[in-house]
Design an enzyme around this catalytic site. Sequence first.
Site, PDB file in Angstrom:
ATOM      1  N   CYS A 117       0.815  -1.224   0.000  1.00 51.78           N
ATOM      2  CA  CYS A 117       0.000   0.000   0.000  1.00 51.78           C
ATOM      3  C   CYS A 117       0.847   1.271   0.000  1.00 51.78           C
ATOM      4  CB  CYS A 117      -0.926   0.007   1.208  1.00 51.78           C
ATOM      5  SG  CYS A 117      -2.011  -1.419   1.230  1.00 51.78           S
ATOM      6  N   HIS A 166      -3.743   6.973   0.819  1.00 47.03           N
ATOM      7  CA  HIS A 166      -3.944   5.628   0.274  1.00 47.03           C
ATOM      8  C   HIS A 166      -5.362   5.224   0.661  1.00 47.03           C
ATOM      9  CE1 HIS A 166      -4.113   1.431  -0.237  1.00 47.03           C
ATOM     10  NE2 HIS A 166      -3.972   1.147   1.045  1.00 47.03           N
ATOM     11  N   ASN A 222      -9.945  -1.052  -2.300  1.00 43.08           N
ATOM     12  CA  ASN A 222      -8.531  -0.791  -2.003  1.00 43.08           C
ATOM     13  C   ASN A 222      -7.698  -1.341  -3.160  1.00 43.08           C
ATOM     14  OD1 ASN A 222      -5.880  -0.954  -1.060  1.00 43.08           O
ATOM     15  ND2 ASN A 222      -6.488  -1.477   1.028  1.00 43.08           N
TER      16      ASN A 222
HETATM   17  N1  ACO Z   1     -19.095  -9.847   5.517  1.00 43.31           N
HETATM   18  C1  ACO Z   1     -19.782 -10.181   6.609  1.00 43.31           C
HETATM   19  N2  ACO Z   1     -19.184 -10.523   7.762  1.00 43.31           N
HETATM   20  C2  ACO Z   1     -17.841 -10.523   7.796  1.00 43.31           C
HETATM   21  C3  ACO Z   1     -17.065 -10.176   6.668  1.00 43.31           C
HETATM   22  C4  ACO Z   1     -17.750  -9.842   5.503  1.00 43.31           C
HETATM   23  N3  ACO Z   1     -17.101  -9.478   4.356  1.00 43.31           N
HETATM   24  N4  ACO Z   1     -15.765 -10.264   7.021  1.00 43.31           N
HETATM   25  C5  ACO Z   1     -15.715 -10.643   8.285  1.00 43.31           C
HETATM   26  N5  ACO Z   1     -16.969 -10.802   8.754  1.00 43.31           N
HETATM   27  C6  ACO Z   1     -17.384 -11.212  10.095  1.00 43.31           C
HETATM   28  C7  ACO Z   1     -16.320 -11.949  10.843  1.00 43.31           C
HETATM   29  O1  ACO Z   1     -16.300 -13.322  10.517  1.00 43.31           O
HETATM   30  C8  ACO Z   1     -16.712 -11.706  12.271  1.00 43.31           C
HETATM   31  O2  ACO Z   1     -17.748 -12.572  12.623  1.00 43.31           O
HETATM   32  P1  ACO Z   1     -17.838 -13.212  14.095  1.00 43.31           P
HETATM   33  O3  ACO Z   1     -17.991 -12.028  15.000  1.00 43.31           O
HETATM   34  O4  ACO Z   1     -19.022 -14.081  14.001  1.00 43.31           O
HETATM   35  O5  ACO Z   1     -16.533 -13.925  14.276  1.00 43.31           O
HETATM   36  C9  ACO Z   1     -17.275 -10.289  12.236  1.00 43.31           C
HETATM   37  O6  ACO Z   1     -17.637 -10.041  10.867  1.00 43.31           O
HETATM   38  C10 ACO Z   1     -16.313  -9.237  12.706  1.00 43.31           C
HETATM   39  O7  ACO Z   1     -15.066  -9.463  12.023  1.00 43.31           O
HETATM   40  P2  ACO Z   1     -13.847  -8.532  12.237  1.00 43.31           P
HETATM   41  O8  ACO Z   1     -12.721  -8.966  11.361  1.00 43.31           O
HETATM   42  O9  ACO Z   1     -13.599  -8.396  13.721  1.00 43.31           O
HETATM   43  O10 ACO Z   1     -14.469  -7.204  11.670  1.00 43.31           O
HETATM   44  P3  ACO Z   1     -13.988  -5.748  11.890  1.00 43.31           P
HETATM   45  O11 ACO Z   1     -15.062  -4.987  12.514  1.00 43.31           O
HETATM   46  O12 ACO Z   1     -12.644  -5.665  12.478  1.00 43.31           O
HETATM   47  O13 ACO Z   1     -13.886  -5.243  10.379  1.00 43.31           O
HETATM   48  C11 ACO Z   1     -12.174  -4.756   8.776  1.00 43.31           C
HETATM   49  C12 ACO Z   1     -12.953  -5.844   9.489  1.00 43.31           C
HETATM   50  C13 ACO Z   1     -13.138  -3.934   7.935  1.00 43.31           C
HETATM   51  C14 ACO Z   1     -11.142  -5.375   7.849  1.00 43.31           C
HETATM   52  C15 ACO Z   1     -11.537  -3.887   9.872  1.00 43.31           C
HETATM   53  O14 ACO Z   1     -10.764  -4.667  10.743  1.00 43.31           O
HETATM   54  C16 ACO Z   1     -10.710  -2.815   9.335  1.00 43.31           C
HETATM   55  O15 ACO Z   1     -11.225  -1.814   8.905  1.00 43.31           O
HETATM   56  N6  ACO Z   1      -9.368  -2.981   9.357  1.00 43.31           N
HETATM   57  C17 ACO Z   1      -8.464  -2.082   8.759  1.00 43.31           C
HETATM   58  C18 ACO Z   1      -7.703  -2.830   7.795  1.00 43.31           C
HETATM   59  C19 ACO Z   1      -7.876  -2.373   6.413  1.00 43.31           C
HETATM   60  O16 ACO Z   1      -8.593  -1.465   6.089  1.00 43.31           O
HETATM   61  N7  ACO Z   1      -7.130  -2.999   5.574  1.00 43.31           N
HETATM   62  C20 ACO Z   1      -7.117  -2.668   4.207  1.00 43.31           C
HETATM   63  C21 ACO Z   1      -5.915  -3.269   3.614  1.00 43.31           C
HETATM   64  S1  ACO Z   1      -4.450  -2.777   4.388  1.00 43.31           S
HETATM   65  C22 ACO Z   1      -4.189  -1.239   4.005  1.00 43.31           C
HETATM   66  O17 ACO Z   1      -4.508  -0.832   2.917  1.00 43.31           O
HETATM   67  C23 ACO Z   1      -3.615  -0.372   5.003  1.00 43.31           C
END
Ligand code: ACO
Length: 334
Positions: A115, A261, A291
């Site tokens: 990224c 980004h 992304n």
């Molecule tokens: N659809 C539905 N449910 C989902 C999905 C999906 N696509 N993905 C995960 N879940 C579920 C999980 O299985 C979990 O279920 P459970 O509670 O029954 O176990 C629940 O949703 C919560 O999952 P988390 O991974 O804890 O979800 P979170 O609220 O953390 O959101 C996310 C995930 C959006 C990736 C978040 O962690 C985030 O914003 N992270 C930042 C990372 C990022 O943006 N990375 C981009 C790439 S890296 C970069 O560019 C910097």
Amino acid sequence: MYSSKITGMGHYVPDNIVTNDDLSKIMDTSDEWIQERTGIKERRWIKEGSDDSTGTMGAKAARIAIERAGLTKDDIDFIIFATLSPDYFFPGNGVLIQDMLDMPTVGALDVRNQCSGFVYSLSVADQFIKTGMYKNVLVIGSEYHSGALDKTTRGRGLAVLFGDGAGAAVLSRSEDISKGILSTHLHSQGEHAEVLTVKAPSISHWVPAIIEGGAEDTSYHPFMDGQKVFKHAIVRFSEAITEGLEANKLTADDIDMFIPHQANLRITQFVQRRFNLSDDQVYSNIQKYGNTTAASIPIAMSEAWEEGKFKDGDLIVIAAFGSGFTWGSVVIRW
Ligand code: ACO
């Protein structure tokens, strides 16, 4: 003394639009879940059978950037290609694009900083220009994510985030040192390498081992600890911006346009609030493209440029954070 100015920008995304509702037909997810956590509404994924690849998309964006710079391919002295999804294990995409664009035997370098790839590439190009070594450097960010995503419910945590596309910029030598790239700052912290990674195929985990592992072997799909990435991203984005501003004796009040980004709208909004920026001062297009990693900043810059958002003398701040971890910022006086 020289300055490096962005003289041309271009981007290309595949035609194939994949909405959140389309994804909910192939995995257990929903438009609501995706939009609420990421801001993404749709992304472009290369359609099976299409000629698009990381290289060809990069070449299309590069042709536009070169033309808009008022140059020809023969004016380019050096190529820098940022991607985490290269066409070949080796050689890198830099040489592939040199051939695709039928360019002379100029040097070509691949940057593997995910990224942060475009921020790192701008910094490298800037040094080559400021030292007087090169006059025009072509910088490309391109990603073909959709080929490696696990498009089942098992992979939904990542599959919904990423899109395909490419962006490019031409950096050119200028004698007006009050404008152009004012500073670049780069950082990394390898202790977090495992937090966001694709581990295979690698020399230590080669294709036969993956095949032997069968469906259980997910080492060739991206892995991410999303919450850890989120927590580090908001801190490092802010640090990198502050570092860039302070190095130029500027403050957040001086920012005309912030181009982050496009990792996640929630990360961008956090940074926006932290620096007290208005919606007009922040460019976001993650809603349409997801992304696109190394391509996200050049696609955003190219679109912002097309929309007339950069005015002469504007202060533009670019920042990125991603796998590695790697992060950095670029401060530009337009
Ligand atoms: N659809 C539905 N449910 C989902 C999905 C999906 N696509 N993905 C995960 N879940 C579920 C999980 O299985 C979990 O279920 P459970 O509670 O029954 O176990 C629940 O949703 C919560 O999952 P988390 O991974 O804890 O979800 P979170 O609220 O953390 O959101 C996310 C995930 C959006 C990736 C978040 O962690 C985030 O914003 N992270 C930042 C990372 C990022 O943006 N990375 C981009 C790439 S890296 C970069 O560019 C910097």
